[in-house]
Design a protein around this motif. Sequence first.
Motif, PDB file in Angstrom:
ATOM      1  N   PHE A 248       0.827  -1.198   0.000  1.00 31.89           N
ATOM      2  CA  PHE A 248       0.000   0.000   0.000  1.00 31.89           C
ATOM      3  C   PHE A 248       0.864   1.251   0.000  1.00 31.89           C
ATOM      4  O   PHE A 248       1.923   1.285   0.618  1.00 31.89           O
ATOM      5  N   ASP A 249       0.391   2.274  -0.691  1.00 32.24           N
ATOM      6  CA  ASP A 249       1.116   3.542  -0.761  1.00 32.24           C
ATOM      7  C   ASP A 249       0.076   4.658  -0.759  1.00 32.24           C
ATOM      8  O   ASP A 249      -0.706   4.794  -1.697  1.00 32.24           O
ATOM      9  N   ASN A 250       0.072   5.444   0.307  1.00 31.18           N
ATOM     10  CA  ASN A 250      -0.912   6.522   0.423  1.00 31.18           C
ATOM     11  C   ASN A 250      -0.300   7.901   0.204  1.00 31.18           C
ATOM     12  O   ASN A 250      -0.910   8.916   0.556  1.00 31.18           O
ATOM     13  N   SER A 251       0.886   7.934  -0.380  1.00 31.22           N
ATOM     14  CA  SER A 251       1.575   9.210  -0.577  1.00 31.22           C
ATOM     15  C   SER A 251       0.874  10.119  -1.591  1.00 31.22           C
ATOM     16  O   SER A 251       1.109  11.321  -1.622  1.00 31.22           O
ATOM     17  N   LYS A 252      -0.006   9.538  -2.422  1.00 33.61           N
ATOM     18  CA  LYS A 252      -0.689  10.329  -3.441  1.00 33.61           C
ATOM     19  C   LYS A 252      -2.128  10.679  -3.041  1.00 33.61           C
ATOM     20  O   LYS A 252      -2.969  10.974  -3.886  1.00 33.61           O
ATOM     21  N   SER A 253      -2.407  10.652  -1.745  1.00 36.12           N
ATOM     22  CA  SER A 253      -3.779  10.870  -1.287  1.00 36.12           C
ATOM     23  C   SER A 253      -4.315  12.251  -1.664  1.00 36.12           C
ATOM     24  O   SER A 253      -5.493  12.400  -2.011  1.00 36.12           O
ATOM     25  N   LYS A 254      -3.465  13.283  -1.629  1.00 38.27           N
ATOM     26  CA  LYS A 254      -3.918  14.632  -1.997  1.00 38.27           C
ATOM     27  C   LYS A 254      -4.303  14.693  -3.474  1.00 38.27           C
ATOM     28  O   LYS A 254      -5.287  15.330  -3.846  1.00 38.27           O
ATOM     29  N   ASP A 255      -3.512  14.026  -4.305  1.00 39.22           N
ATOM     30  CA  ASP A 255      -3.827  13.975  -5.733  1.00 39.22           C
ATOM     31  C   ASP A 255      -5.134  13.229  -5.973  1.00 39.22           C
ATOM     32  O   ASP A 255      -5.935  13.613  -6.830  1.00 39.22           O
ATOM     33  N   PHE A 256      -5.338  12.161  -5.209  1.00 35.88           N
ATOM     34  CA  PHE A 256      -6.562  11.375  -5.346  1.00 35.88           C
ATOM     35  C   PHE A 256      -7.773  12.218  -4.959  1.00 35.88           C
ATOM     36  O   PHE A 256      -8.795  12.222  -5.643  1.00 35.88           O
ATOM     37  N   LYS A 257      -7.663  12.941  -3.850  1.00 40.25           N
ATOM     38  CA  LYS A 257      -8.761  13.805  -3.403  1.00 40.25           C
ATOM     39  C   LYS A 257      -9.087  14.866  -4.455  1.00 40.25           C
ATOM     40  O   LYS A 257     -10.252  15.147  -4.736  1.00 40.25           O
ATOM     41  N   ALA A 258      -8.055  15.440  -5.027  1.00 40.27           N
ATOM     42  CA  ALA A 258      -8.255  16.477  -6.035  1.00 40.27           C
ATOM     43  C   ALA A 258      -8.923  15.904  -7.291  1.00 40.27           C
ATOM     44  O   ALA A 258      -9.815  16.533  -7.879  1.00 40.27           O
ATOM     45  N   LYS A 259      -8.507  14.712  -7.691  1.00 45.53           N
ATOM     46  CA  LYS A 259      -9.043  14.085  -8.898  1.00 45.53           C
ATOM     47  C   LYS A 259     -10.547  13.861  -8.793  1.00 45.53           C
ATOM     48  O   LYS A 259     -11.292  14.083  -9.756  1.00 45.53           O
ATOM     49  N   TYR A 260     -10.996  13.430  -7.616  1.00 47.00           N
ATOM     50  CA  TYR A 260     -12.418  13.110  -7.438  1.00 47.00           C
ATOM     51  C   TYR A 260     -13.173  14.177  -6.643  1.00 47.00           C
ATOM     52  O   TYR A 260     -14.314  13.953  -6.253  1.00 47.00           O
ATOM     53  N   HIS A 261     -12.515  15.310  -6.411  1.00 47.94           N
ATOM     54  CA  HIS A 261     -13.142  16.446  -5.720  1.00 47.94           C
ATOM     55  C   HIS A 261     -13.702  16.036  -4.355  1.00 47.94           C
ATOM     56  O   HIS A 261     -14.866  16.321  -4.027  1.00 47.94           O
ATOM     57  N   LEU A 262     -12.863  15.372  -3.579  1.00 48.67           N
ATOM     58  CA  LEU A 262     -13.285  14.877  -2.269  1.00 48.67           C
ATOM     59  C   LEU A 262     -12.981  15.899  -1.180  1.00 48.67           C
ATOM     60  O   LEU A 262     -11.927  16.527  -1.167  1.00 48.67           O
ATOM     61  N   GLY A 263     -13.917  16.027  -0.247  1.00 50.24           N
ATOM     62  CA  GLY A 263     -13.701  16.848   0.927  1.00 50.24           C
ATOM     63  C   GLY A 263     -13.138  16.000   2.062  1.00 50.24           C
ATOM     64  O   GLY A 263     -12.550  14.940   1.834  1.00 50.24           O
ATOM     65  N   ASP A 264     -13.366  16.435   3.294  1.00 48.44           N
ATOM     66  CA  ASP A 264     -12.802  15.745   4.455  1.00 48.44           C
ATOM     67  C   ASP A 264     -13.712  14.660   5.011  1.00 48.44           C
ATOM     68  O   ASP A 264     -13.329  13.970   5.954  1.00 48.44           O
ATOM     69  N   LYS A 265     -14.908  14.526   4.468  1.00 49.23           N
ATOM     70  CA  LYS A 265     -15.852  13.538   5.001  1.00 49.23           C
ATOM     71  C   LYS A 265     -16.376  12.628   3.891  1.00 49.23           C
ATOM     72  O   LYS A 265     -17.577  12.426   3.719  1.00 49.23           O
ATOM     73  N   ALA A 266     -15.439  12.063   3.140  1.00 49.13           N
ATOM     74  CA  ALA A 266     -15.799  11.134   2.066  1.00 49.13           C
ATOM     75  C   ALA A 266     -15.838   9.705   2.602  1.00 49.13           C
ATOM     76  O   ALA A 266     -14.901   9.254   3.260  1.00 49.13           O
ATOM     77  N   ILE A 267     -16.909   9.015   2.303  1.00 53.58           N
ATOM     78  CA  ILE A 267     -17.088   7.623   2.725  1.00 53.58           C
ATOM     79  C   ILE A 267     -16.782   6.722   1.529  1.00 53.58           C
ATOM     80  O   ILE A 267     -17.272   6.955   0.428  1.00 53.58           O
ATOM     81  N   LEU A 268     -15.989   5.701   1.774  1.00 56.61           N
ATOM     82  CA  LEU A 268     -15.544   4.816   0.701  1.00 56.61           C
ATOM     83  C   LEU A 268     -16.313   3.510   0.694  1.00 56.61           C
ATOM     84  O   LEU A 268     -16.451   2.841   1.710  1.00 56.61           O
ATOM     85  N   PHE A 269     -16.809   3.150  -0.482  1.00 56.39           N
ATOM     86  CA  PHE A 269     -17.255   1.790  -0.756  1.00 56.39           C
ATOM     87  C   PHE A 269     -16.475   1.312  -1.962  1.00 56.39           C
ATOM     88  O   PHE A 269     -16.431   1.997  -2.994  1.00 56.39           O
ATOM     89  N   PHE A 270     -15.849   0.147  -1.869  1.00 57.35           N
ATOM     90  CA  PHE A 270     -15.218  -0.414  -3.055  1.00 57.35           C
ATOM     91  C   PHE A 270     -15.518  -1.900  -3.144  1.00 57.35           C
ATOM     92  O   PHE A 270     -15.480  -2.625  -2.165  1.00 57.35           O
TER      93      PHE A 270
ATOM     94  N   GLU B 240      -3.357  -0.760  -8.995  1.00 60.39           N
ATOM     95  CA  GLU B 240      -3.413   0.703  -9.049  1.00 60.39           C
ATOM     96  C   GLU B 240      -4.103   1.269  -7.819  1.00 60.39           C
ATOM     97  O   GLU B 240      -3.682   2.297  -7.254  1.00 60.39           O
ATOM     98  N   LEU B 241      -5.161   0.596  -7.388  1.00 63.58           N
ATOM     99  CA  LEU B 241      -5.945   1.070  -6.250  1.00 63.58           C
ATOM    100  C   LEU B 241      -5.117   1.161  -4.972  1.00 63.58           C
ATOM    101  O   LEU B 241      -5.183   2.155  -4.245  1.00 63.58           O
ATOM    102  N   ILE B 242      -4.313   0.131  -4.694  1.00 64.59           N
ATOM    103  CA  ILE B 242      -3.574   0.101  -3.433  1.00 64.59           C
ATOM    104  C   ILE B 242      -2.441   1.124  -3.384  1.00 64.59           C
ATOM    105  O   ILE B 242      -1.881   1.385  -2.317  1.00 64.59           O
ATOM    106  N   LYS B 243      -2.142   1.722  -4.529  1.00 58.70           N
ATOM    107  CA  LYS B 243      -1.105   2.752  -4.576  1.00 58.70           C
ATOM    108  C   LYS B 243      -1.686   4.130  -4.901  1.00 58.70           C
ATOM    109  O   LYS B 243      -0.937   5.086  -5.092  1.00 58.70           O
ATOM    110  N   SER B 244      -3.007   4.215  -4.940  1.00 62.41           N
ATOM    111  CA  SER B 244      -3.662   5.449  -5.383  1.00 62.41           C
ATOM    112  C   SER B 244      -3.754   6.515  -4.309  1.00 62.41           C
ATOM    113  O   SER B 244      -3.933   7.696  -4.608  1.00 62.41           O
ATOM    114  N   GLY B 245      -3.682   6.084  -3.034  1.00 65.72           N
ATOM    115  CA  GLY B 245      -3.866   7.024  -1.927  1.00 65.72           C
ATOM    116  C   GLY B 245      -5.301   7.096  -1.437  1.00 65.72           C
ATOM    117  O   GLY B 245      -5.622   7.891  -0.554  1.00 65.72           O
ATOM    118  N   VAL B 246      -6.181   6.242  -1.976  1.00 64.86           N
ATOM    119  CA  VAL B 246      -7.599   6.295  -1.642  1.00 64.86           C
ATOM    120  C   VAL B 246      -7.857   6.087  -0.154  1.00 64.86           C
ATOM    121  O   VAL B 246      -8.752   6.718   0.428  1.00 64.86           O
TER     122      VAL B 246
END
Length: 203
Positions: free
Chosen positions: A1-23, A86-92
């Motif tokens: 897992f790699d969460n270093s790109k979390s800011k880029d991921f948030k920007a890509k999907y226009h996520l705020g601070d209270k996003a709930i994930l279902f995958f 890709e998902l596990i390195k996306s920062g999601v």
Amino acid sequence: FDNSKSKDFKAKYHLGDKAILFFGRIAQEKNLEVLIEGFTKAWEKESDLQLLIIGDGPLRKTLQKQINLLPVSGNIIFAGAIPHEELIKSGVFKACWLCATASKTENQPMTILEAQVNGMVCIGAKAKGIPDLIIHDENGILFSADSTDEISDAILKLYGDETLFDMYKKNTLKRIKQHMLTTTTEIWENTYTEVIKNYKEGL
């Protein structure tokens, strides 16, 4: 897992601070319609909540068409399928606030395991293997599988109590250690050793 790109991921999907994930697979067995309805009830009280749905399946187009007609549509994001590597390195996992599932068919919920190993607090249905990973009021919240009110209540409870959320997060990281490869390997080795010993002793 790699969460270093979390800011880029948030920007890509226009996520705020209270996003709930279902995958996962968007199919009948995942009970996603119930999760969406429960989320919508929570959103009606806290409008900055978002639901990010990652995956594909036979119900995706139908759900999207239904949601597009609702006021909540701007806060439910369908990201489509993302390859696992890709998902596990996306920062999601760092980009999202909470992980949720209303599925009633999970024997060994790998999505919950993956979320928890990344320190995510999870809420899920009291069904099949989910209670093995989400311990109610210790590292997350369990709800009745088809209760949209309980889903909404769980989301709003964590939304309004940062101290409780932080406690669940701490306990998630603590409990997930028992599912690590080194721990499970040791358990299996001890089990095999005990079986061999009992066999030699004629037990």
